[in-house]
Design a protein around this motif. Structure first.
Motif, PDB file in Angstrom:
ATOM      1  N   LEU A  99      39.269  31.335  37.652  1.00 22.62           N
ATOM      2  CA  LEU A  99      39.237  31.865  36.289  1.00 22.62           C
ATOM      3  C   LEU A  99      40.356  32.886  36.067  1.00 22.62           C
ATOM      4  O   LEU A  99      40.978  32.914  35.002  1.00 22.62           O
ATOM      5  CB  LEU A  99      37.873  32.480  35.976  1.00 22.62           C
ATOM      6  N   PHE A 100      40.632  33.707  37.072  1.00 23.60           N
ATOM      7  CA  PHE A 100      41.725  34.671  36.973  1.00 23.60           C
ATOM      8  C   PHE A 100      43.063  33.958  36.790  1.00 23.60           C
ATOM      9  O   PHE A 100      43.904  34.389  36.007  1.00 23.60           O
ATOM     10  CB  PHE A 100      41.762  35.571  38.211  1.00 23.60           C
ATOM     11  N   SER A 101      43.247  32.837  37.478  1.00 20.91           N
ATOM     12  CA  SER A 101      44.495  32.082  37.358  1.00 20.91           C
ATOM     13  C   SER A 101      44.668  31.498  35.956  1.00 20.91           C
ATOM     14  O   SER A 101      45.789  31.261  35.508  1.00 20.91           O
ATOM     15  CB  SER A 101      44.579  30.977  38.407  1.00 20.91           C
ATOM     16  N   LEU A 102      43.548  31.270  35.249  1.00 25.50           N
ATOM     17  CA  LEU A 102      43.612  30.789  33.869  1.00 25.50           C
ATOM     18  C   LEU A 102      43.849  31.921  32.875  1.00 25.50           C
ATOM     19  O   LEU A 102      44.169  31.669  31.714  1.00 25.50           O
ATOM     20  CB  LEU A 102      42.299  30.082  33.487  1.00 25.50           C
ATOM     21  N   VAL A 118      36.714  24.241  25.231  1.00 23.22           N
ATOM     22  CA  VAL A 118      38.161  24.407  25.231  1.00 23.22           C
ATOM     23  C   VAL A 118      38.429  25.845  24.843  1.00 23.22           C
ATOM     24  O   VAL A 118      38.039  26.297  23.760  1.00 23.22           O
ATOM     25  CB  VAL A 118      38.849  23.436  24.250  1.00 23.22           C
ATOM     26  N   LEU A 119      39.081  26.577  25.756  1.00 20.50           N
ATOM     27  CA  LEU A 119      39.398  27.976  25.538  1.00 20.50           C
ATOM     28  C   LEU A 119      40.863  28.142  25.202  1.00 20.50           C
ATOM     29  O   LEU A 119      41.719  27.501  25.812  1.00 20.50           O
ATOM     30  CB  LEU A 119      39.111  28.803  26.796  1.00 20.50           C
ATOM     31  N   SER A 120      41.126  29.009  24.271  1.00 19.03           N
ATOM     32  CA  SER A 120      42.491  29.400  23.961  1.00 19.03           C
ATOM     33  C   SER A 120      42.697  30.785  24.549  1.00 19.03           C
ATOM     34  O   SER A 120      42.011  31.740  24.170  1.00 19.03           O
ATOM     35  CB  SER A 120      42.692  29.416  22.443  1.00 19.03           C
ATOM     36  N   ILE A 121      43.618  30.859  25.507  1.00 18.77           N
ATOM     37  CA  ILE A 121      43.926  32.122  26.180  1.00 18.77           C
ATOM     38  C   ILE A 121      45.432  32.326  26.074  1.00 18.77           C
ATOM     39  O   ILE A 121      46.204  31.526  26.599  1.00 18.77           O
ATOM     40  CB  ILE A 121      43.505  32.089  27.661  1.00 18.77           C
ATOM     41  N   LYS A 122      45.805  33.384  25.364  1.00 20.79           N
ATOM     42  CA  LYS A 122      47.214  33.637  25.055  1.00 20.79           C
ATOM     43  C   LYS A 122      47.797  32.413  24.367  1.00 20.79           C
ATOM     44  O   LYS A 122      47.312  32.020  23.325  1.00 20.79           O
ATOM     45  CB  LYS A 122      47.978  34.068  26.289  1.00 20.79           C
ATOM     46  N   ASP A 123      48.793  31.762  24.914  1.00 17.79           N
ATOM     47  CA  ASP A 123      49.425  30.606  24.272  1.00 17.79           C
ATOM     48  C   ASP A 123      49.019  29.278  24.909  1.00 17.79           C
ATOM     49  O   ASP A 123      49.676  28.270  24.703  1.00 17.79           O
ATOM     50  CB  ASP A 123      50.954  30.738  24.336  1.00 17.79           C
ATOM     51  N   ASP A 147      33.169  40.709  31.819  1.00 19.32           N
ATOM     52  CA  ASP A 147      32.948  40.554  33.260  1.00 19.32           C
ATOM     53  C   ASP A 147      32.848  39.072  33.606  1.00 19.32           C
ATOM     54  O   ASP A 147      32.626  38.237  32.731  1.00 19.32           O
ATOM     55  CB  ASP A 147      31.649  41.261  33.657  1.00 19.32           C
ATOM     56  N   ILE A 148      33.006  38.773  34.876  1.00 24.85           N
ATOM     57  CA  ILE A 148      32.776  37.438  35.415  1.00 24.85           C
ATOM     58  C   ILE A 148      31.618  37.571  36.397  1.00 24.85           C
ATOM     59  O   ILE A 148      31.735  38.275  37.397  1.00 24.85           O
ATOM     60  CB  ILE A 148      34.017  36.873  36.152  1.00 24.85           C
ATOM     61  N   LEU A 149      30.481  36.931  36.081  1.00 19.81           N
ATOM     62  CA  LEU A 149      29.303  37.027  36.938  1.00 19.81           C
ATOM     63  C   LEU A 149      29.245  35.838  37.887  1.00 19.81           C
ATOM     64  O   LEU A 149      28.850  34.746  37.497  1.00 19.81           O
ATOM     65  CB  LEU A 149      28.028  37.071  36.101  1.00 19.81           C
ATOM     66  N   SER A 150      29.682  36.077  39.101  1.00 17.97           N
ATOM     67  CA  SER A 150      29.626  35.045  40.127  1.00 17.97           C
ATOM     68  C   SER A 150      29.853  35.689  41.488  1.00 17.97           C
ATOM     69  O   SER A 150      30.628  36.640  41.618  1.00 17.97           O
ATOM     70  CB  SER A 150      30.688  33.980  39.881  1.00 17.97           C
ATOM     71  N   ASP A 151      29.163  35.167  42.472  1.00 21.31           N
ATOM     72  CA  ASP A 151      29.382  35.610  43.854  1.00 21.31           C
ATOM     73  C   ASP A 151      30.446  34.762  44.536  1.00 21.31           C
ATOM     74  O   ASP A 151      30.846  35.051  45.656  1.00 21.31           O
ATOM     75  CB  ASP A 151      28.076  35.523  44.646  1.00 21.31           C
ATOM     76  N   ASP A 152      30.890  33.711  43.854  1.00 20.48           N
ATOM     77  CA  ASP A 152      31.870  32.770  44.390  1.00 20.48           C
ATOM     78  C   ASP A 152      33.286  33.300  44.139  1.00 20.48           C
ATOM     79  O   ASP A 152      33.761  33.307  43.003  1.00 20.48           O
ATOM     80  CB  ASP A 152      31.677  31.412  43.728  1.00 20.48           C
ATOM     81  N   ASP A 153      33.947  33.754  45.186  1.00 15.64           N
ATOM     82  CA  ASP A 153      35.307  34.289  45.049  1.00 15.64           C
ATOM     83  C   ASP A 153      36.292  33.224  44.592  1.00 15.64           C
ATOM     84  O   ASP A 153      37.248  33.522  43.887  1.00 15.64           O
ATOM     85  CB  ASP A 153      35.780  34.912  46.366  1.00 15.64           C
ATOM     86  N   GLY A 154      36.066  31.971  44.991  1.00 16.38           N
ATOM     87  CA  GLY A 154      36.932  30.875  44.560  1.00 16.38           C
ATOM     88  C   GLY A 154      36.861  30.671  43.052  1.00 16.38           C
ATOM     89  O   GLY A 154      37.881  30.446  42.402  1.00 16.38           O
ATOM     90  N   LEU A 155      35.660  30.772  42.505  1.00 17.69           N
ATOM     91  CA  LEU A 155      35.465  30.641  41.062  1.00 17.69           C
ATOM     92  C   LEU A 155      36.164  31.773  40.323  1.00 17.69           C
ATOM     93  O   LEU A 155      36.868  31.555  39.342  1.00 17.69           O
ATOM     94  CB  LEU A 155      33.973  30.631  40.718  1.00 17.69           C
ATOM     95  N   LYS A 156      35.994  32.989  40.825  1.00 19.29           N
ATOM     96  CA  LYS A 156      36.649  34.146  40.204  1.00 19.29           C
ATOM     97  C   LYS A 156      38.169  34.005  40.255  1.00 19.29           C
ATOM     98  O   LYS A 156      38.863  34.288  39.284  1.00 19.29           O
ATOM     99  CB  LYS A 156      36.218  35.442  40.886  1.00 19.29           C
ATOM    100  N   SER A 157      38.689  33.536  41.376  1.00 16.76           N
ATOM    101  CA  SER A 157      40.137  33.346  41.515  1.00 16.76           C
ATOM    102  C   SER A 157      40.645  32.276  40.552  1.00 16.76           C
ATOM    103  O   SER A 157      41.703  32.430  39.940  1.00 16.76           O
ATOM    104  CB  SER A 157      40.494  32.946  42.943  1.00 16.76           C
TER     105      SER A 157
END
Length: 70
Positions: free
Chosen positions: A28-31, A50-55, A16-26
């Motif tokens: 993170l979703f874009s990443l 540093v996160l590795s997400i997919k490639d 889950d992503i715990l935040s009330d900030d829709d901009g933050l969620k958007s």
């Protein structure tokens, strides 16, 4: 448990992503950070991760990492 508690190099699944900030969620979703996605903490220095997400790799601060529940 949030992403700051993940072991380096270990694959974890985002629950889950715990935040009330829709901009933050958007942002993170874009990443590629969304529920069910597998991520790896490749490295951690001071207040950044540093996160590795997919490639791809992304640098996020500790506030963002705390919002990501694994």
């Amino acid at each position: 448990m949030n992403l700051t508690e993940a072991k380096l190099g270990e694959d974890v699944i985002i629950k889950d992503i715990l935040s009330d900030d829709d901009g933050l969620k958007s942002f993170l979703f874009s990443l590629g950070c969304y529920s069910g996605e597998i991520v790896t903490v490749a490295s951690q220095k001071r207040n950044s991760y540093v996160l590795s997400i997919k490639d791809a790799r992304y640098n996020i601060d500790s506030d963002l990492a705390k919002a990501i529940i694994i």
